[in-house]
Design a protein around this motif. Structure first.
Motif, PDB file in Angstrom:
ATOM      1  N   GLU A  74       0.831  -1.208   0.000  1.00 27.69           N
ATOM      2  CA  GLU A  74       0.000   0.000   0.000  1.00 27.69           C
ATOM      3  C   GLU A  74       0.866   1.259   0.000  1.00 27.69           C
ATOM      4  N   PRO A  75       0.342   2.353  -0.535  1.00 24.99           N
ATOM      5  CA  PRO A  75       1.107   3.610  -0.525  1.00 24.99           C
ATOM      6  C   PRO A  75       1.269   4.128   0.903  1.00 24.99           C
ATOM      7  N   PHE A  76       2.474   4.631   1.213  1.00 19.86           N
ATOM      8  CA  PHE A  76       2.745   5.201   2.530  1.00 19.86           C
ATOM      9  C   PHE A  76       2.744   6.725   2.442  1.00 19.86           C
ATOM     10  N   ILE A  77       2.063   7.331   3.392  1.00 22.66           N
ATOM     11  CA  ILE A  77       2.078   8.781   3.541  1.00 22.66           C
ATOM     12  C   ILE A  77       3.228   9.086   4.505  1.00 22.66           C
ATOM     13  N   MET A  78       4.261   9.774   4.006  1.00 28.01           N
ATOM     14  CA  MET A  78       5.482   9.940   4.796  1.00 28.01           C
ATOM     15  C   MET A  78       5.963  11.386   4.782  1.00 28.01           C
ATOM     16  N   LEU A  79       6.809  11.702   5.749  1.00 23.54           N
ATOM     17  CA  LEU A  79       7.484  12.993   5.743  1.00 23.54           C
ATOM     18  C   LEU A  79       8.574  12.994   4.670  1.00 23.54           C
ATOM     19  N   ARG A  80       9.074  14.175   4.349  1.00 26.49           N
ATOM     20  CA  ARG A  80      10.132  14.288   3.346  1.00 26.49           C
ATOM     21  C   ARG A  80      11.434  13.696   3.886  1.00 26.49           C
ATOM     22  N   HIS A  81      12.400  13.509   2.990  1.00 29.62           N
ATOM     23  CA  HIS A  81      13.630  12.808   3.348  1.00 29.62           C
ATOM     24  C   HIS A  81      14.429  13.518   4.427  1.00 29.62           C
ATOM     25  N   GLU A  82      14.337  14.860   4.523  1.00 23.49           N
ATOM     26  CA  GLU A  82      15.130  15.563   5.526  1.00 23.49           C
ATOM     27  C   GLU A  82      14.549  15.424   6.931  1.00 23.49           C
ATOM     28  N   GLN A  83      13.377  14.807   7.053  1.00 19.44           N
ATOM     29  CA  GLN A  83      12.736  14.623   8.357  1.00 19.44           C
ATOM     30  C   GLN A  83      13.131  13.266   8.947  1.00 19.44           C
ATOM     31  N   GLY A  84      13.437  13.265  10.248  1.00 20.79           N
ATOM     32  CA  GLY A  84      13.904  12.042  10.891  1.00 20.79           C
ATOM     33  C   GLY A  84      12.897  10.905  10.873  1.00 20.79           C
ATOM     34  N   LEU A  85      11.601  11.225  11.004  1.00 25.54           N
ATOM     35  CA  LEU A  85      10.588  10.174  11.025  1.00 25.54           C
ATOM     36  C   LEU A  85      10.544   9.420   9.696  1.00 25.54           C
ATOM     37  N   ARG A  86      10.954  10.067   8.613  1.00 27.73           N
ATOM     38  CA  ARG A  86      11.007   9.379   7.313  1.00 27.73           C
ATOM     39  C   ARG A  86      12.033   8.250   7.372  1.00 27.73           C
ATOM     40  N   ALA A  87      13.220   8.545   7.901  1.00 29.80           N
ATOM     41  CA  ALA A  87      14.262   7.522   7.992  1.00 29.80           C
ATOM     42  C   ALA A  87      13.841   6.394   8.929  1.00 29.80           C
ATOM     43  N   VAL A  88      13.169   6.748  10.031  1.00 27.02           N
ATOM     44  CA  VAL A  88      12.691   5.728  10.967  1.00 27.02           C
ATOM     45  C   VAL A  88      11.674   4.819  10.277  1.00 27.02           C
ATOM     46  N   THR A  89      10.740   5.420   9.543  1.00 22.70           N
ATOM     47  CA  THR A  89       9.708   4.645   8.841  1.00 22.70           C
ATOM     48  C   THR A  89      10.336   3.683   7.846  1.00 22.70           C
ATOM     49  N   GLU A  90      11.262   4.180   7.057  1.00 23.33           N
ATOM     50  CA  GLU A  90      11.890   3.323   6.042  1.00 23.33           C
ATOM     51  C   GLU A  90      12.678   2.185   6.688  1.00 23.33           C
ATOM     52  N   ALA A  91      13.374   2.479   7.788  1.00 21.62           N
ATOM     53  CA  ALA A  91      14.153   1.438   8.467  1.00 21.62           C
ATOM     54  C   ALA A  91      13.242   0.358   9.037  1.00 21.62           C
ATOM     55  N   LEU A  92      12.114   0.752   9.637  1.00 22.41           N
ATOM     56  CA  LEU A  92      11.192  -0.225  10.218  1.00 22.41           C
ATOM     57  C   LEU A  92      10.535  -1.079   9.128  1.00 22.41           C
ATOM     58  N   CYS A  93      10.201  -0.466   8.015  1.00 21.94           N
ATOM     59  CA  CYS A  93       9.613  -1.235   6.914  1.00 21.94           C
ATOM     60  C   CYS A  93      10.623  -2.245   6.371  1.00 21.94           C
ATOM     61  N   ARG A  94      11.883  -1.848   6.250  1.00 18.58           N
ATOM     62  CA  ARG A  94      12.903  -2.788   5.783  1.00 18.58           C
ATOM     63  C   ARG A  94      13.041  -3.957   6.747  1.00 18.58           C
ATOM     64  N   ARG A  95      12.963  -3.672   8.046  1.00 17.00           N
ATOM     65  CA  ARG A  95      13.033  -4.761   9.037  1.00 17.00           C
ATOM     66  C   ARG A  95      11.843  -5.703   8.899  1.00 17.00           C
ATOM     67  N   SER A  96      10.738  -5.170   8.391  1.00 15.98           N
ATOM     68  CA  SER A  96       9.556  -6.006   8.193  1.00 15.98           C
ATOM     69  C   SER A  96       9.554  -6.688   6.827  1.00 15.98           C
ATOM     70  N   GLY A  97      10.608  -6.426   6.022  1.00 16.90           N
ATOM     71  CA  GLY A  97      10.773  -7.168   4.781  1.00 16.90           C
ATOM     72  C   GLY A  97      10.367  -6.463   3.513  1.00 16.90           C
ATOM     73  N   PHE A  98      10.168  -5.132   3.541  1.00 13.64           N
ATOM     74  CA  PHE A  98       9.779  -4.451   2.312  1.00 13.64           C
ATOM     75  C   PHE A  98      10.266  -3.001   2.341  1.00 13.64           C
ATOM     76  N   THR A  99      10.251  -2.370   1.174  1.00 10.76           N
ATOM     77  CA  THR A  99      10.578  -0.951   1.034  1.00 10.76           C
ATOM     78  C   THR A  99       9.281  -0.198   0.799  1.00 10.76           C
ATOM     79  N   PRO A 100       8.964   0.786   1.634  1.00 11.51           N
ATOM     80  CA  PRO A 100       7.672   1.472   1.485  1.00 11.51           C
ATOM     81  C   PRO A 100       7.618   2.306   0.209  1.00 11.51           C
TER      82      PRO A 100
END
Length: 307
Positions: free
Chosen positions: A189-215
């Motif tokens: 599904e599409p993810f609604i995310m902050l821009r790359h310069e925002q820390g929560l974006r990096a956290v979201t991407e890292a957690l999704c990778r740990r779950s086995g996918f790239t958002p």
């Protein structure tokens, strides 16, 4: 050299018109123009050149401004130190904070601090992690409230709280009636995310990778409140902290599910320049923030035991 003229020079160098700078200095425009010409004579070089209707720094002006910035910053810090020595209870605390902390953590910290020091004053700035880090490094802010350790060699960071992140889905989503879900269940599904310069974006991407996918980004925004609104509108899902205040009546809100396949949290902390001797008020605020965080953690521990 006149300090006020140096301040006006810096204002014009940073984009203000001579008229605007003159008004700020309580001078007439011709008087400030004459003062700037005197400054050029003292320096021994032209500092500005006319480009269209605006003044731009010459190469000599750019070099001079770097030193003027340093002089004025040192002077302002010295004046502030004197004021806090004479009246320590009314000192200024320049504090920068992450957008998403402005609705819950920051107000409670300031309220608690001013209960102890009613005359304390705050100079507040908000923005993304990258913007806020610059305010710390250039001395504009003494302290920074942010998510995650900036990881900068010149910065000391202390964790205050660990904030849970929840899977936010639209009200009509296929998972909306559940209380828990695996992050992997929304991998397509599409993810609604902050821009790359925002820390929560990096956290979201890292957690999704740990779950086995790239958002897959469905939208990139600047503030958490915007992300919540777009999730509620059905444009995608997101990993977000739960709001710390009730949603206004009649407004659609996302459903928040606990994530079970990875630990979804982010650290909230306070940072300052390691090498800088902080004024007394800023040092007291650090202690206050750490005490506040410890009290919140203890309260949450007691509540968990009671449940």
């Amino acid at each position: 050299m006149d300090v006020q003229v140096l301040r006006s020079f810096r204002a014009v160098a940073e984009g203000a018109t001579v008229t605007q700078a003159a008004a700020e200095a309580h001078l007439t425009q011709p008087a400030l123009s004459r003062a700037l010409r005197r400054l050029e004579r003292e320096v021994g070089a032209e500092l500005f050149q006319q480009v269209g209707r605006v003044l731009r720094l010459t190469p000599a002006g750019q070099v001079f401004k770097e030193h003027v910035d340093d002089v004025l910053d040192r002077l302002d810090h010295g004046l502030r130190a004197v004021r806090e020595t004479v009246s320590p209870e009314s000192g200024l605390i320049p504090l920068a904070f992450l957008h998403s902390l402005g609705t819950w953590l920051l107000p409670s910290l300031i309220t608690g601090y001013r209960e102890r020091f009613p005359l304390a004053r705050f100079e507040l700035r908000q923005g993304s992690e990258a913007v806020l880090l610059r305010t710390l490094l250039d001395g504009t802010a003494d302290l920074l409230l942010t998510a995650e350790d900036p990881g900068h060699a010149l910065v000391t960071w202390r964790r205050l709280l660990v904030e849970p992140l929840w899977l936010a889905v639209p009200p009509g989503h296929r998972l909306a009636q559940r209380r828990r879900a695996r992050l992997a269940e929304v991998a397509d599904e599409p993810f609604i995310m902050l821009r790359h310069e925002q820390g929560l974006r990096a956290v979201t991407e890292a957690l999704c990778r740990r779950s086995g996918f790239t958002p897959r980004a469905g939208f990139e925004g600047d503030e958490v409140a915007t992300l919540r609104g777009l999730v509620a509108a059905g444009l995608g899902v997101s990993l977000l902290p739960r709001p710390h205040s009730a949603t206004p009546a009649g407004r659609r809100a996302p459903r928040y599910l606990q994530v079970t396949d990875v630990e979804t949290t982010r650290d909230i902390g306070i940072a300052w320049l390691t090498s800088r001797a902080l004024p007394a008020n800023s040092r007291r605020f650090i202690d206050h923030a750490l005490d506040h965080a410890a009290a919140v953690a203890e309260q949450e521990h007691v509540s968990a035991q009671e449940q």
